[in-house]
Design a protein around this motif. Structure first.
Motif, mmCIF file in Angstrom:
data_model
loop_
_atom_site.group_PDB
_atom_site.id
_atom_site.type_symbol
_atom_site.label_atom_id
_atom_site.label_comp_id
_atom_site.label_asym_id
_atom_site.label_seq_id
_atom_site.Cartn_x
_atom_site.Cartn_y
_atom_site.Cartn_z
ATOM 1 N N ALA A 33 0.841 -1.190 0.000
ATOM 2 C CA ALA A 33 0.000 0.000 0.000
ATOM 3 C C ALA A 33 0.883 1.249 0.000
ATOM 4 O O ALA A 33 1.402 1.640 1.032
ATOM 5 C CB ALA A 33 -0.928 -0.007 1.213
ATOM 6 N N PRO A 34 1.059 1.883 -1.154
ATOM 7 C CA PRO A 34 1.973 3.019 -1.235
ATOM 8 C C PRO A 34 1.489 4.239 -0.472
ATOM 9 O O PRO A 34 2.281 5.101 -0.140
ATOM 10 C CB PRO A 34 2.050 3.303 -2.736
ATOM 11 N N MET A 35 0.189 4.308 -0.175
ATOM 12 C CA MET A 35 -0.323 5.499 0.489
ATOM 13 C C MET A 35 -0.107 5.456 1.999
ATOM 14 O O MET A 35 -0.391 6.418 2.683
ATOM 15 C CB MET A 35 -1.808 5.711 0.181
ATOM 16 N N LEU A 36 0.433 4.354 2.510
ATOM 17 C CA LEU A 36 0.655 4.236 3.946
ATOM 18 C C LEU A 36 2.115 4.501 4.274
ATOM 19 O O LEU A 36 3.008 3.915 3.677
ATOM 20 C CB LEU A 36 0.295 2.828 4.434
ATOM 21 N N ASN A 37 2.335 5.363 5.266
ATOM 22 C CA ASN A 37 3.700 5.570 5.726
ATOM 23 C C ASN A 37 4.105 4.404 6.626
ATOM 24 O O ASN A 37 3.292 3.533 6.938
ATOM 25 C CB ASN A 37 3.849 6.927 6.435
ATOM 26 N N ASP A 38 5.354 4.373 7.050
ATOM 27 C CA ASP A 38 5.851 3.251 7.850
ATOM 28 C C ASP A 38 5.064 3.074 9.137
ATOM 29 O O ASP A 38 4.730 1.952 9.527
ATOM 30 C CB ASP A 38 7.334 3.440 8.169
ATOM 31 N N ILE A 61 2.945 -0.277 10.221
ATOM 32 C CA ILE A 61 3.229 -1.006 11.457
ATOM 33 C C ILE A 61 1.964 -1.133 12.293
ATOM 34 O O ILE A 61 1.650 -2.208 12.814
ATOM 35 C CB ILE A 61 4.349 -0.315 12.255
ATOM 36 N N LEU A 62 1.224 -0.038 12.423
ATOM 37 C CA LEU A 62 0.008 -0.071 13.241
ATOM 38 C C LEU A 62 -1.056 -0.974 12.625
ATOM 39 O O LEU A 62 -1.719 -1.733 13.335
ATOM 40 C CB LEU A 62 -0.528 1.341 13.459
ATOM 41 N N ARG A 92 -4.701 6.822 17.605
ATOM 42 C CA ARG A 92 -6.105 7.027 17.227
ATOM 43 C C ARG A 92 -6.212 7.849 15.945
ATOM 44 O O ARG A 92 -7.069 7.583 15.093
ATOM 45 C CB ARG A 92 -6.881 7.682 18.370
ATOM 46 N N ASN A 93 -5.344 8.844 15.776
ATOM 47 C CA ASN A 93 -5.350 9.644 14.546
ATOM 48 C C ASN A 93 -4.987 8.809 13.329
ATOM 49 O O ASN A 93 -5.618 8.923 12.271
ATOM 50 C CB ASN A 93 -4.393 10.841 14.675
ATOM 51 N N VAL A 94 -3.981 7.956 13.466
ATOM 52 C CA VAL A 94 -3.596 7.079 12.358
ATOM 53 C C VAL A 94 -4.735 6.117 12.052
ATOM 54 O O VAL A 94 -5.069 5.883 10.887
ATOM 55 C CB VAL A 94 -2.290 6.317 12.671
ATOM 56 N N MET A 95 -5.371 5.575 13.091
ATOM 57 C CA MET A 95 -6.497 4.648 12.886
ATOM 58 C C MET A 95 -7.661 5.354 12.187
ATOM 59 O O MET A 95 -8.326 4.762 11.328
ATOM 60 C CB MET A 95 -6.978 4.055 14.212
ATOM 61 N N ASP A 118 -7.327 7.781 10.056
ATOM 62 C CA ASP A 118 -6.903 7.876 8.652
ATOM 63 C C ASP A 118 -7.106 6.546 7.929
ATOM 64 O O ASP A 118 -7.571 6.526 6.789
ATOM 65 C CB ASP A 118 -5.435 8.301 8.560
ATOM 66 N N LEU A 119 -6.749 5.447 8.588
ATOM 67 C CA LEU A 119 -6.939 4.117 7.994
ATOM 68 C C LEU A 119 -8.415 3.829 7.762
ATOM 69 O O LEU A 119 -8.789 3.227 6.748
ATOM 70 C CB LEU A 119 -6.309 3.034 8.877
ATOM 71 N N GLU A 120 -9.253 4.287 8.682
ATOM 72 C CA GLU A 120 -10.701 4.102 8.518
ATOM 73 C C GLU A 120 -11.209 4.931 7.344
ATOM 74 O O GLU A 120 -12.020 4.456 6.543
ATOM 75 C CB GLU A 120 -11.439 4.475 9.802
ATOM 76 N N ALA A 121 -10.702 6.150 7.219
ATOM 77 C CA ALA A 121 -11.120 7.018 6.103
ATOM 78 C C ALA A 121 -10.710 6.417 4.749
ATOM 79 O O ALA A 121 -11.398 6.604 3.751
ATOM 80 C CB ALA A 121 -10.514 8.405 6.257
ATOM 81 N N MET A 122 -9.599 5.663 4.741
ATOM 82 C CA MET A 122 -9.144 4.984 3.519
ATOM 83 C C MET A 122 -9.914 3.689 3.251
ATOM 84 O O MET A 122 -9.738 3.078 2.211
ATOM 85 C CB MET A 122 -7.654 4.653 3.626
ATOM 86 N N GLY A 123 -10.745 3.301 4.214
ATOM 87 C CA GLY A 123 -11.514 2.081 4.051
ATOM 88 C C GLY A 123 -10.767 0.805 4.418
ATOM 89 O O GLY A 123 -11.206 -0.285 4.079
#
Length: 92
Positions: A34-39, A43-44, A78-81, A83-88
């Motif tokens: 997934a190129p849109m995810l940072n390291d 990891i999370l 929680r902020n990263v999560m 973002d992950l939720e917004a990406m589906g």
């Protein structure tokens, strides 16, 4: 906050950790490619999937902080999560 209760795996909402066991390798490939995810997000997400598979319970930010090895606050997680939720990629 109750934590993440399901993981989106290639367009399907996974609500059973037993289903995830068979898809674990594919999920790993999806996360790594997934190129849109940072390291940190990778990891999370990987830690989230692993904890959900092993426990079959919602995974909260404090558990992710403990098991990920990252030195970030639960609020950052929680902020990263979110973002992950917004990406589906996950659903809470």
């Amino acid at each position: 906050m109750g934590g993440i209760t399901s993981v989106n795996h290639i367009g399907k909402i996974v609500t059973s950790p037993h289903y995830c066991r068979g898809a674990q390798i594919e999920i790993g490939r999806v996360i790594e490619s997934a190129p849109m995810l940072n390291d940190r997000a990778q990891i999370l997400l990987k830690t989230l999937v692993e904890r959900y598979i092993s426990d079959g319970q919602p995974v909260g930010s404090r558990a992710l902080q403990q098991f990920s090895g990252l030195e970030v606050s639960p609020a950052t997680i929680r902020n990263v999560m979110a973002d992950l939720e917004a990406m589906g990629l996950v659903a809470s």
